[in-house]
Enzyme design. Structure first.
Site, PDB file in Angstrom:
ATOM      1  N   PHE A 197       1.956  -1.400   8.510  1.00  0.00           N
ATOM      2  CA  PHE A 197       2.259  -1.492   9.947  1.00  0.00           C
ATOM      3  C   PHE A 197       2.104  -2.971  10.320  1.00  0.00           C
ATOM      4  O   PHE A 197       1.157  -3.612   9.873  1.00  0.00           O
ATOM      5  CB  PHE A 197       1.242  -0.736  10.802  1.00  0.00           C
ATOM      6  CG  PHE A 197       1.306   0.766  10.773  1.00  0.00           C
ATOM      7  CD1 PHE A 197       0.960   1.481   9.643  1.00  0.00           C
ATOM      8  CD2 PHE A 197       1.650   1.474  11.921  1.00  0.00           C
ATOM      9  CE1 PHE A 197       0.969   2.875   9.635  1.00  0.00           C
ATOM     10  CE2 PHE A 197       1.663   2.870  11.925  1.00  0.00           C
ATOM     11  CZ  PHE A 197       1.332   3.564  10.783  1.00  0.00           C
ATOM     12  N   ASP A 256       0.926  -4.128  12.838  1.00  0.00           N
ATOM     13  CA  ASP A 256      -0.370  -4.291  13.507  1.00  0.00           C
ATOM     14  C   ASP A 256      -1.462  -4.810  12.570  1.00  0.00           C
ATOM     15  O   ASP A 256      -2.447  -5.373  13.020  1.00  0.00           O
ATOM     16  CB  ASP A 256      -0.823  -2.949  14.079  1.00  0.00           C
ATOM     17  CG  ASP A 256       0.272  -2.257  14.870  1.00  0.00           C
ATOM     18  OD1 ASP A 256       0.140  -2.168  16.084  1.00  0.00           O
ATOM     19  OD2 ASP A 256       1.274  -1.826  14.264  1.00  0.00           O
ATOM     20  N   PHE A 257      -1.287  -4.606  11.275  1.00  0.00           N
ATOM     21  CA  PHE A 257      -2.329  -5.010  10.324  1.00  0.00           C
ATOM     22  C   PHE A 257      -2.193  -6.469   9.901  1.00  0.00           C
ATOM     23  O   PHE A 257      -2.954  -6.957   9.065  1.00  0.00           O
ATOM     24  CB  PHE A 257      -2.312  -4.131   9.060  1.00  0.00           C
ATOM     25  CG  PHE A 257      -2.255  -2.653   9.317  1.00  0.00           C
ATOM     26  CD1 PHE A 257      -2.695  -2.106  10.511  1.00  0.00           C
ATOM     27  CD2 PHE A 257      -1.759  -1.790   8.355  1.00  0.00           C
ATOM     28  CE1 PHE A 257      -2.626  -0.733  10.753  1.00  0.00           C
ATOM     29  CE2 PHE A 257      -1.694  -0.418   8.585  1.00  0.00           C
ATOM     30  CZ  PHE A 257      -2.122   0.108   9.783  1.00  0.00           C
ATOM     31  N   GLU A 282       0.830  -1.201   0.000  1.00  0.00           N
ATOM     32  CA  GLU A 282       0.000   0.000   0.000  1.00  0.00           C
ATOM     33  C   GLU A 282       0.871   1.260   0.000  1.00  0.00           C
ATOM     34  O   GLU A 282       1.746   1.393   0.862  1.00  0.00           O
ATOM     35  CB  GLU A 282      -0.915  -0.012   1.225  1.00  0.00           C
ATOM     36  CG  GLU A 282      -1.997  -1.075   1.108  1.00  0.00           C
ATOM     37  CD  GLU A 282      -2.541  -1.530   2.460  1.00  0.00           C
ATOM     38  OE1 GLU A 282      -2.348  -0.831   3.468  1.00  0.00           O
ATOM     39  OE2 GLU A 282      -3.154  -2.613   2.498  1.00  0.00           O
ATOM     40  N   HIS A 333      -1.399   0.707  16.314  1.00  0.00           N
ATOM     41  CA  HIS A 333      -0.348   1.194  15.399  1.00  0.00           C
ATOM     42  C   HIS A 333       0.996   1.332  16.098  1.00  0.00           C
ATOM     43  O   HIS A 333       1.833   2.107  15.661  1.00  0.00           O
ATOM     44  CB  HIS A 333      -0.719   2.567  14.826  1.00  0.00           C
ATOM     45  CG  HIS A 333      -1.796   2.549  13.793  1.00  0.00           C
ATOM     46  ND1 HIS A 333      -3.119   2.375  14.097  1.00  0.00           N
ATOM     47  CD2 HIS A 333      -1.745   2.685  12.447  1.00  0.00           C
ATOM     48  CE1 HIS A 333      -3.838   2.422  12.985  1.00  0.00           C
ATOM     49  NE2 HIS A 333      -3.028   2.606  11.969  1.00  0.00           N
ATOM     50  N   GLU A 350      -4.750  -6.903   2.308  1.00  0.00           N
ATOM     51  CA  GLU A 350      -3.503  -7.539   2.747  1.00  0.00           C
ATOM     52  C   GLU A 350      -3.517  -9.042   2.563  1.00  0.00           C
ATOM     53  O   GLU A 350      -2.499  -9.656   2.203  1.00  0.00           O
ATOM     54  CB  GLU A 350      -3.209  -7.205   4.211  1.00  0.00           C
ATOM     55  CG  GLU A 350      -2.783  -5.760   4.460  1.00  0.00           C
ATOM     56  CD  GLU A 350      -3.941  -4.806   4.659  1.00  0.00           C
ATOM     57  OE1 GLU A 350      -5.110  -5.255   4.581  1.00  0.00           O
ATOM     58  OE2 GLU A 350      -3.682  -3.607   4.900  1.00  0.00           O
TER      59      GLU A 350
HETATM   60  C1  TPP Z   1      -5.786  -3.296   7.666  1.00  0.00           C
HETATM   61  C2  TPP Z   1      -5.191  -1.973   7.412  1.00  0.00           C
HETATM   62  N1  TPP Z   1      -4.473  -1.788   6.295  1.00  0.00           N
HETATM   63  C3  TPP Z   1      -3.912  -0.598   6.044  1.00  0.00           C
HETATM   64  C4  TPP Z   1      -4.053   0.445   6.898  1.00  0.00           C
HETATM   65  C5  TPP Z   1      -3.386   1.777   6.624  1.00  0.00           C
HETATM   66  N2  TPP Z   1      -4.365   2.740   6.197  1.00  0.00           N
HETATM   67  C6  TPP Z   1      -4.988   3.534   7.087  1.00  0.00           C
HETATM   68  S1  TPP Z   1      -6.163   4.441   6.387  1.00  0.00           S
HETATM   69  C7  TPP Z   1      -5.847   3.813   4.864  1.00  0.00           C
HETATM   70  C8  TPP Z   1      -6.641   4.262   3.690  1.00  0.00           C
HETATM   71  C9  TPP Z   1      -8.056   3.987   3.888  1.00  0.00           C
HETATM   72  O1  TPP Z   1      -8.769   4.404   2.779  1.00  0.00           O
HETATM   73  P1  TPP Z   1     -10.343   4.451   2.841  1.00  0.00           P
HETATM   74  O2  TPP Z   1     -10.863   3.183   3.392  1.00  0.00           O
HETATM   75  O3  TPP Z   1     -10.817   4.852   1.514  1.00  0.00           O
HETATM   76  O4  TPP Z   1     -10.649   5.563   3.936  1.00  0.00           O
HETATM   77  P2  TPP Z   1     -10.194   7.105   3.967  1.00  0.00           P
HETATM   78  O5  TPP Z   1      -8.834   7.163   4.565  1.00  0.00           O
HETATM   79  O6  TPP Z   1     -10.241   7.612   2.581  1.00  0.00           O
HETATM   80  O7  TPP Z   1     -11.182   7.754   4.864  1.00  0.00           O
HETATM   81  C10 TPP Z   1      -4.833   2.885   4.924  1.00  0.00           C
HETATM   82  C11 TPP Z   1      -4.290   2.146   3.778  1.00  0.00           C
HETATM   83  C12 TPP Z   1      -4.792   0.205   8.075  1.00  0.00           C
HETATM   84  N3  TPP Z   1      -4.949   1.164   8.998  1.00  0.00           N
HETATM   85  N4  TPP Z   1      -5.362  -0.996   8.295  1.00  0.00           N
END
Ligand code: TPP
Lengths: 333, 324
Positions: free
Chosen positions: A84, A86-87, A30, A130, A61
């Site tokens: 991270f 954590d994911f 990502e 996190h 993931e």
């Molecule tokens: C399982 C997981 N994968 C990756 C992340 C890292 N991450 C946090 S927010 C995000 C983007 C999320 O996009 P969206 O669902 O469209 O929500 P937005 O941020 O646009 O509100 C990512 C990749 C995470 N927190 N949890």
């Protein structure tokens, strides 16, 4: 020729050199492409190698980590980034039951030459989901090599070793080592321009000392080194071992040091119970008990999730002061 | 569709203003370093939270994400406790243990978290509980279009559809998952189309038009309350800020951002209120000022609240009680 790089730059350079050398190597995860990785570890790769080899994935993931395993079994050499650690739970089966076991279950007929990189650690208020370390979880499952560098030099050399390894290697990158503006701390250090490897499974003695051995890894190496300076001014000389790899574990370096100092403190930013600190203590109990002059001491997160608010976060994370205090306690014992 | 009353619309306007101004204030405070960790703002996405939550009761559940301020405020949180949690204080919603990404308020059945896609199974669970208890409460889950590519999205839709649970899946399509656009991440044009695979209604609507949001949510909530099962709603919006504060946003075209500013929900609602409802500019200003007073009170409460004691970190891993 070497120059000063940040930890993040060293990782990026290690990946870039292997991608140049071997066109089976590619990176996916990502925000690894246009963003350059949330922790700056992939900066420049997208511009150099393009979207075909530096692939921004959907937030899936389980699918893309599993796809890494599948592609590795077909002979490619994927580097997969889990933003991270954590994911990991989202993809736990793909990591624990597929990536880790497809070699063994096939009687060694399959190999999974894949690197799974991930960011770890707390200390900047990112709270329970996190801030974890969790390397012990992966070290617990047979079939995954576990690498935990603490310096830019080791990060590049271990990255190259990890990519060339024919087995799945998990590569743990502490966020506070990265060297980003929005995160505290950050390490810089001498890194040779040319390609080189650091062996997986070999610890390093960061500081020699006669009074006690401190075994640790990742960010805590730096905290322990700072504590050792303070201790030294009080006449206590700590020997510091940077594990660098948890699997395979360099037992010999640990046992040799304990045979010299007779006292062992283990410092771990992971949870206390059932983890790295317990494993090291067990190794020394089994193979070096008679070298000890005092019970083993462990300093780790006291089995609570990482709290958000900083007085509480400071309370649970090991730091320089706590390491120095634990060392002094150990010498009194 | 019946035209909404002026009273209702002004109430929604007031809530949207509260969210916008609160976040603008938090943005400044975060920039000065008084709030640790990451900071994800929902600026530009207020209409979705307010349009949906105006249809909810206190006994309905709402689950959200890392970008949750809008939903929490729209669900009716005590702003003081929310602010105190962001500041990590003892008086916060979670006594300083959760922080910005992990805001929980059981009194209004609200929870959120930092793992993308994690809210959906939890919402299915509260829907399951409501159904088993014979209640007509509903469960709403907010998530981004990025989260619609997680396995949990598909598994949860199937489960909720199979068991006809009162769950409303609200996909907030702000076009970006950090730097990754929807086109880069998603094989279908509209996430609403994915409802087809699970035999439930899939609706796509303008998420910056609070009236439209209100209307589609009203229908989905009514369906769920009647026991007819889940719905999937995709709402188009735009993330006006970076993914988090400090995001250099090198990936975002300037023209796209400027275009989006033309369609942001508060200005749009103001135009409707002024032109179609005869509300005066002064009335709107009064609302803004009144809400700012509340915000300042909340911030003051947070800043002057005590820090948790360090040792409190050891508490709350488990609750007391259980069968012995
Ligand atoms: C399982 C997981 N994968 C990756 C992340 C890292 N991450 C946090 S927010 C995000 C983007 C999320 O996009 P969206 O669902 O469209 O929500 P937005 O941020 O646009 O509100 C990512 C990749 C995470 N927190 N949890």
């Amino acid at each position: 020729m070497s120059r000063i790089l940040t930890f993040a730059q060293a990782i990026s350079e290690g990946m870039a050199q292997e991608m140049e050398r071997d066109d089976r190597v590619f990176l996916m995860g990502e925000d690894v492409g246009r963003y350059g990785g949330i922790f700056g570890t992939d900066v420049g790769l997208y511009d150099k190698f393009g979207p075909d080899r530096v692939i921004d994935t959907p937030i899936s993931e389980s699918a893309f980590i599993g796809a890494g395993t599948g592609a590795a079994m077909e002979g490619l050499r994927p580097i997969v980034e889990l933003m991270f650690v954590d994911f990991f739970g989202v993809a736990m089966d793909q990591i624990f039951n597929q990536m880790a076991k497809n070699t063994y279950m096939s009687g060694g007929r399959n190999s999974v030459p894949m690197v799974l990189r991930t960011a770890i650690g707390g200390g900047y208020g990112d709270a329970a989901q996190h801030s974890q370390i969790l390397y012990s979880l992966f070290a617990h499952v047979p079939g995954i090599k576990v690498v935990v560098p603490s310096t830019p030099y080791d990060a590049k050399g271990l990255m190259i070793s990890a990519i060339r390894d024919d087995n799945p290697v998990m590569f743990f990158e502490h966020k506070l080592l990265a060297g980003l503006d929005w995160l505290p701390f950050g390490v810089k250090g001498e890194v040779p321009e040319e390609s080189y490897t650091v062996p997986i499974g070999k610890a390093e003695i960061k500081r020699t000392g006669k009074d006690l051995t401190i075994v640790t890894a990742s960010l805590m190496v730096h905290r322990a080194l700072a504590a050792a300076e303070k201790l030294s001014s009080e006449g206590i000389e700590a020997e510091i071992i940077d594990l660098r790899s948890l699997v395979p574990l360099d037992k010999e370096t640990i046992l040799t040091s304990v045979a010299k100092t007779h006292r062992l403190l283990i410092v771990d930013e992971d949870y206390l119970s059932y983890g790295m600190s317990g494993e090291i203590a067990a190794v020394v109990a089994e193979e070096g008990l008679y070298d000890l002059e005092a019970p083993v001491k462990r300093l780790a997160v006291p089995d609570v999730p990482i709290p958000f608010s900083h007085p509480m976060e400071d309370f649970v994370l090991p730091n320089e002061k706590k390491i120095a205090a634990a060392a002094k306690d150990l010498l009194k014992a | 569709m019946a035209k909404l009353t002026q009273e209702k619309l002004l109430k929604m306007y007031s809530q949207m203003v509260l969210i916008r101004q609160f976040e603008a204030r938090i943005e400044g405070i975060y920039g000065k370093g008084a709030i640790p960790g990451e900071m994800h703002l929902s600026i530009g996405q207020e209409a979705i939270a307010v349009g949906v939550c105006t249809n909810l009761r206190a006994d309905d559940a709402a689950t959200s994400t890392h970008r949750a301020h809008n939903h929490l405020i729209a669900k009716g949180v005590d702003l003081k406790k929310m602010a105190a949690e962001l500041f990590g204080r003892e008086t916060g919603l979670c006594k300083g243990k959760g922080g910005h990404m992990h805001l929980f308020d059981p009194s209004i059945k609200f929870g959120c978290g930092g793992i993308v896609g994690a809210g959906m199974p939890l919402a299915v669970g509260s829907g399951l509980a409501f159904k088993r208890k014979g209640l007509d409460s509903v469960s709403v889950v907010f998530f981004g279009e990025g989260a619609a590519n997680q396995g949990t999205f598909h598994e949860s839709l199937n489960l909720a559809a199979l068991w006809k649970l009162p769950v409303i899946f609200v996909c907030e399509d702000n076009h970006y998952g950090i730097s990754v656009t929807k086109e880069m991440s998603t094989a279908v044009k509209s996430n609403a189309d994915r409802a087809l695979s699970y035999g439930i209604p899939g609706i796509s609507a303008d998420g910056n038009d609070v009236v439209e949001v209100y209307n589609v949510a009203e229908a989905a909530v009514a369906r769920a309350r009647k026991g007819e099962g889940p719905s999937l709603i995709e709402l188009q919006t735009y993330r006006l800020k970076g993914h988090f504060e400090g995001d250099p946003e090198v990936y975002k075209p300037k023209a796209e951002q400027e275009e989006a500013l033309q369609h942001e929900p508060i200005v749009r609602l103001e135009k409707i209120l002024l032109a179609e409802y005869g509300v005066s500019q002064e009335e709107l200003t009064e609302i803004k000022e009144a809400r700012q007073v509340e915000i300042e009170e909340a911030i003051k409460f947070a800043e002057s609240s005590p820090w948790p004691k360090p040792e409190e970190a050891l508490e709350d891993v488990f609750v007391a009680g259980g069968a012995f």
